[in-house]
Design an enzyme around this catalytic site. Sequence first.
Site, mmCIF file in Angstrom:
data_model
loop_
_atom_site.group_PDB
_atom_site.id
_atom_site.type_symbol
_atom_site.label_atom_id
_atom_site.label_comp_id
_atom_site.label_asym_id
_atom_site.label_seq_id
_atom_site.Cartn_x
_atom_site.Cartn_y
_atom_site.Cartn_z
ATOM 1 N N THR A 90 5.091 14.091 -4.848
ATOM 2 C CA THR A 90 4.720 13.195 -5.946
ATOM 3 C C THR A 90 3.308 13.583 -6.374
ATOM 4 O OG1 THR A 90 3.631 11.572 -4.523
ATOM 5 C CG2 THR A 90 6.028 11.329 -4.822
ATOM 6 N N ALA A 93 4.950 7.807 1.784
ATOM 7 C CA ALA A 93 4.893 6.466 1.191
ATOM 8 C C ALA A 93 4.181 6.542 -0.139
ATOM 9 C CB ALA A 93 4.125 5.514 2.115
ATOM 10 N N THR A 108 -0.187 0.323 8.211
ATOM 11 C CA THR A 108 -1.531 -0.062 7.785
ATOM 12 C C THR A 108 -1.914 -1.432 8.320
ATOM 13 O OG1 THR A 108 -2.741 -0.756 5.803
ATOM 14 C CG2 THR A 108 -0.369 -0.818 5.646
ATOM 15 N N ASP A 109 -3.222 -1.668 8.429
ATOM 16 C CA ASP A 109 -3.692 -3.009 8.820
ATOM 17 C C ASP A 109 -3.513 -4.014 7.674
ATOM 18 O OD1 ASP A 109 -5.673 -2.064 7.093
ATOM 19 O OD2 ASP A 109 -7.355 -2.499 8.428
ATOM 20 N N GLU A 110 -3.196 -3.513 6.463
ATOM 21 C CA GLU A 110 -3.100 -4.421 5.309
ATOM 22 C C GLU A 110 -1.919 -5.383 5.426
ATOM 23 O OE1 GLU A 110 -3.920 -2.617 1.497
ATOM 24 O OE2 GLU A 110 -5.060 -1.018 2.439
ATOM 25 N N TYR A 124 2.031 -3.180 -2.276
ATOM 26 C CA TYR A 124 1.928 -2.085 -1.296
ATOM 27 C C TYR A 124 2.061 -2.622 0.124
ATOM 28 C CZ TYR A 124 -0.403 1.079 1.995
ATOM 29 O OH TYR A 124 -0.711 1.845 3.100
ATOM 30 N N LYS A 126 5.025 -2.080 3.003
ATOM 31 C CA LYS A 126 4.774 -1.504 4.333
ATOM 32 C C LYS A 126 5.200 -2.489 5.421
ATOM 33 C CE LYS A 126 3.097 1.916 5.312
ATOM 34 N NZ LYS A 126 3.646 3.303 5.492
ATOM 35 N N PRO A 161 -17.207 2.805 -10.429
ATOM 36 C CA PRO A 161 -16.653 1.468 -10.677
ATOM 37 C C PRO A 161 -16.437 0.664 -9.396
ATOM 38 C CG PRO A 161 -14.927 3.130 -10.845
ATOM 39 C CD PRO A 161 -16.179 3.871 -10.520
ATOM 40 N N GLY A 196 -5.694 -10.354 -6.394
ATOM 41 C CA GLY A 196 -5.277 -10.512 -4.987
ATOM 42 C C GLY A 196 -6.068 -9.627 -4.034
HETATM 43 P P1 NAD Z 1 -0.826 9.857 0.338
HETATM 44 O O1 NAD Z 1 -0.519 9.021 -0.858
HETATM 45 O O2 NAD Z 1 -2.006 10.755 0.339
HETATM 46 O O3 NAD Z 1 0.436 10.790 0.675
HETATM 47 C C1 NAD Z 1 1.752 10.325 0.602
HETATM 48 C C2 NAD Z 1 2.677 11.540 0.708
HETATM 49 O O4 NAD Z 1 4.038 11.059 0.683
HETATM 50 C C3 NAD Z 1 2.540 12.510 -0.464
HETATM 51 O O5 NAD Z 1 2.502 13.833 0.025
HETATM 52 C C4 NAD Z 1 3.793 12.266 -1.312
HETATM 53 O O6 NAD Z 1 4.229 13.418 -2.009
HETATM 54 C C5 NAD Z 1 4.785 11.847 -0.231
HETATM 55 N N1 NAD Z 1 5.862 11.005 -0.783
HETATM 56 C C6 NAD Z 1 5.737 9.903 -1.591
HETATM 57 N N2 NAD Z 1 6.948 9.444 -1.924
HETATM 58 C C7 NAD Z 1 7.859 10.244 -1.319
HETATM 59 C C8 NAD Z 1 9.285 10.279 -1.273
HETATM 60 N N3 NAD Z 1 10.020 9.379 -1.951
HETATM 61 N N4 NAD Z 1 9.893 11.233 -0.528
HETATM 62 C C9 NAD Z 1 9.165 12.154 0.153
HETATM 63 N N5 NAD Z 1 7.825 12.199 0.135
HETATM 64 C C10 NAD Z 1 7.176 11.253 -0.600
HETATM 65 O O7 NAD Z 1 -0.866 8.830 1.558
HETATM 66 P P2 NAD Z 1 -1.810 8.835 2.845
HETATM 67 O O8 NAD Z 1 -3.091 8.187 2.523
HETATM 68 O O9 NAD Z 1 -1.782 10.185 3.458
HETATM 69 O O10 NAD Z 1 -1.000 7.822 3.783
HETATM 70 C C11 NAD Z 1 0.042 8.287 4.633
HETATM 71 C C12 NAD Z 1 0.636 7.100 5.373
HETATM 72 O O11 NAD Z 1 -0.375 6.430 6.110
HETATM 73 C C13 NAD Z 1 1.253 6.049 4.441
HETATM 74 O O12 NAD Z 1 2.444 5.600 5.040
HETATM 75 C C14 NAD Z 1 0.214 4.945 4.396
HETATM 76 O O13 NAD Z 1 0.825 3.689 4.199
HETATM 77 C C15 NAD Z 1 -0.395 5.048 5.786
HETATM 78 N N6 NAD Z 1 -1.799 4.618 5.903
HETATM 79 C C16 NAD Z 1 -2.743 5.105 5.041
HETATM 80 C C17 NAD Z 1 -4.078 4.713 5.198
HETATM 81 C C18 NAD Z 1 -5.157 5.254 4.289
HETATM 82 O O14 NAD Z 1 -6.304 4.786 4.359
HETATM 83 N N7 NAD Z 1 -4.905 6.254 3.474
HETATM 84 C C19 NAD Z 1 -4.424 3.812 6.208
HETATM 85 C C20 NAD Z 1 -3.434 3.330 7.067
HETATM 86 C C21 NAD Z 1 -2.112 3.751 6.899
HETATM 87 P P1 TYD Z 2 -8.934 1.733 -1.656
HETATM 88 O O1 TYD Z 2 -9.561 3.037 -1.317
HETATM 89 O O2 TYD Z 2 -8.047 1.645 -2.875
HETATM 90 O O3 TYD Z 2 -8.158 1.248 -0.332
HETATM 91 P P2 TYD Z 2 -7.466 -0.191 -0.009
HETATM 92 O O4 TYD Z 2 -7.309 -0.968 -1.245
HETATM 93 O O5 TYD Z 2 -6.167 0.252 0.584
HETATM 94 O O6 TYD Z 2 -8.369 -0.852 0.993
HETATM 95 O O7 TYD Z 2 -10.081 0.653 -1.829
HETATM 96 C C1 TYD Z 2 -11.026 0.389 -0.802
HETATM 97 C C2 TYD Z 2 -11.918 -0.730 -1.281
HETATM 98 O O8 TYD Z 2 -12.689 -0.251 -2.396
HETATM 99 C C3 TYD Z 2 -11.167 -1.940 -1.789
HETATM 100 O O9 TYD Z 2 -11.890 -3.119 -1.434
HETATM 101 C C4 TYD Z 2 -11.166 -1.770 -3.312
HETATM 102 C C5 TYD Z 2 -12.486 -1.049 -3.563
HETATM 103 N N1 TYD Z 2 -12.506 -0.144 -4.743
HETATM 104 C C6 TYD Z 2 -13.504 -0.277 -5.705
HETATM 105 O O10 TYD Z 2 -14.392 -1.155 -5.609
HETATM 106 N N2 TYD Z 2 -13.500 0.579 -6.780
HETATM 107 C C7 TYD Z 2 -12.557 1.546 -6.939
HETATM 108 O O11 TYD Z 2 -12.582 2.284 -7.960
HETATM 109 C C8 TYD Z 2 -11.549 1.687 -5.927
HETATM 110 C C9 TYD Z 2 -10.481 2.745 -6.051
HETATM 111 C C10 TYD Z 2 -11.571 0.822 -4.844
#
Ligand code: NAD
Ligand code: TYD
Length: 349
Positions: free
Chosen positions: A40, A89, A133-135, A158, A162, A213, A289
């Site tokens: 994606t 995801a 995620t912790d969310e 989101y 999850k 921002p 939210g």
């Molecule tokens: P990301 O958005 O960078 O990567 C998601 C990957 O999934 C991409 O490579 C995308 O191509 C693939 N994907 C999406 N839809 C798909 C589908 N239908 N079929 C196959 N592949 C698909 O995400 P990330 O930040 O690397 O997060 C990875 C995982 O960790 C997620 O499950 C997310 O919920 C979890 N997570 C992320 C964070 C964070 O801070 N980024 C924290 C805790 C948990």
């Molecule tokens: P984000 O990286 O989108 O992660 P998550 O919403 O999963 O925690 O955002 C982290 C924090 O930063 C969140 O409180 C929203 C804030 N944020 C901004 O203030 N400005 C921005 O442009 C973005 C993308 C996030």
Amino acid sequence: MKIENLMVTGGCGFIGSNFIRYLLQQDDFEGQIINVDFLTYAGNPDNLSGLEDRYPGRYQFYRADIRDRERMEKIFADCAIDAVCHFAAESHVDRSIRHPEAFVETNVLGTFNLLEAARGRGESFVLFHHVSTDEVYGSLGPVGLFTEETPYRPNSPYSASKAASDHLVRAYHETFALPTTISNCSNNYGPYQFPEKLIPLMIMNARDEKPLPVYGDGKNVRDWLYVVDHCEAIWTIMKSGRRGETYNIGGNAEMENIAIVEMICDTVDILLPAKGRRRLITYVKDRPGHDRRYAIDFAKLNRELGWRPRESFRSGLEKTIAWYLENKTWTEGVQSGAYLDWIKEHYGQ
Ligand code: NAD
Ligand code: TYD
């Protein structure tokens, strides 16, 4: 536990690509990785460039959609998959507010398809690790921490999607005795993160002297974990975590958003010629939210498996900023197409 054919879903994303690179360097993993990613907007093959040549016979890529159940079952059978580490995801809260449908399809139905395919492998299947995620726990007040016992109260499409996928994984363990583990982790940062998320967005805008921002009053708190620490925690849980259990993963690094943005401004000021980047900070309309505070208690993971984060927030952020400033080809590559459309849709011109 011996894994021979590990399916990593979402391996071209931010955390998945860091995990594949981490795992191929571990002496205690001798199996093969089958990366299943639909590519994606968030999936970028450049995140893993050169891997097939560096690790011949250890790494294979399938462009495939986890929403496609037949395709998943075929890959499981063709590759004799005996374990899954599930990252794939839709992962961005703001996108889930604008376009929630894909979150239900990929995060809920996609996870269901993988669980069914795993169940179909019978006794030969050794582990389904679900990355979450912790969310899912909702929002905290000024004090307290999320533990594994905190009730689920997801607030965004989101986190709700999850949460639903976590429940499915848990149910497959209870009902079908599928060997599973789940990890719920705080916000990650580090190399290869798509610049829709706070830290890479702010680094790249600070570099380019564009507005920074900040939503609402900038005082929302997140706990931050360097991505390589997350990878180590996941592999630790996969090897030694109790089956059917959930483990929280955190960074011991609670930060207000505004403090992070100021640290980025000051660090980029030191590294690049122009100065005074704090002037670029622009308060914008809050996210609907918007969860106020996340904080993680990872005592269970520490007590049972001895894991703790290695990186401090300052050292991890400095490494991350240096990586984004040095890797221009990568940043230019992601700053086109889908990225530009999103920036226009969400932030306006
Ligand atoms: P990301 O958005 O960078 O990567 C998601 C990957 O999934 C991409 O490579 C995308 O191509 C693939 N994907 C999406 N839809 C798909 C589908 N239908 N079929 C196959 N592949 C698909 O995400 P990330 O930040 O690397 O997060 C990875 C995982 O960790 C997620 O499950 C997310 O919920 C979890 N997570 C992320 C964070 C964070 O801070 N980024 C924290 C805790 C948990
Ligand atoms: P984000 O990286 O989108 O992660 P998550 O919403 O999963 O925690 O955002 C982290 C924090 O930063 C969140 O409180 C929203 C804030 N944020 C901004 O203030 N400005 C921005 O442009 C973005 C993308 C996030």
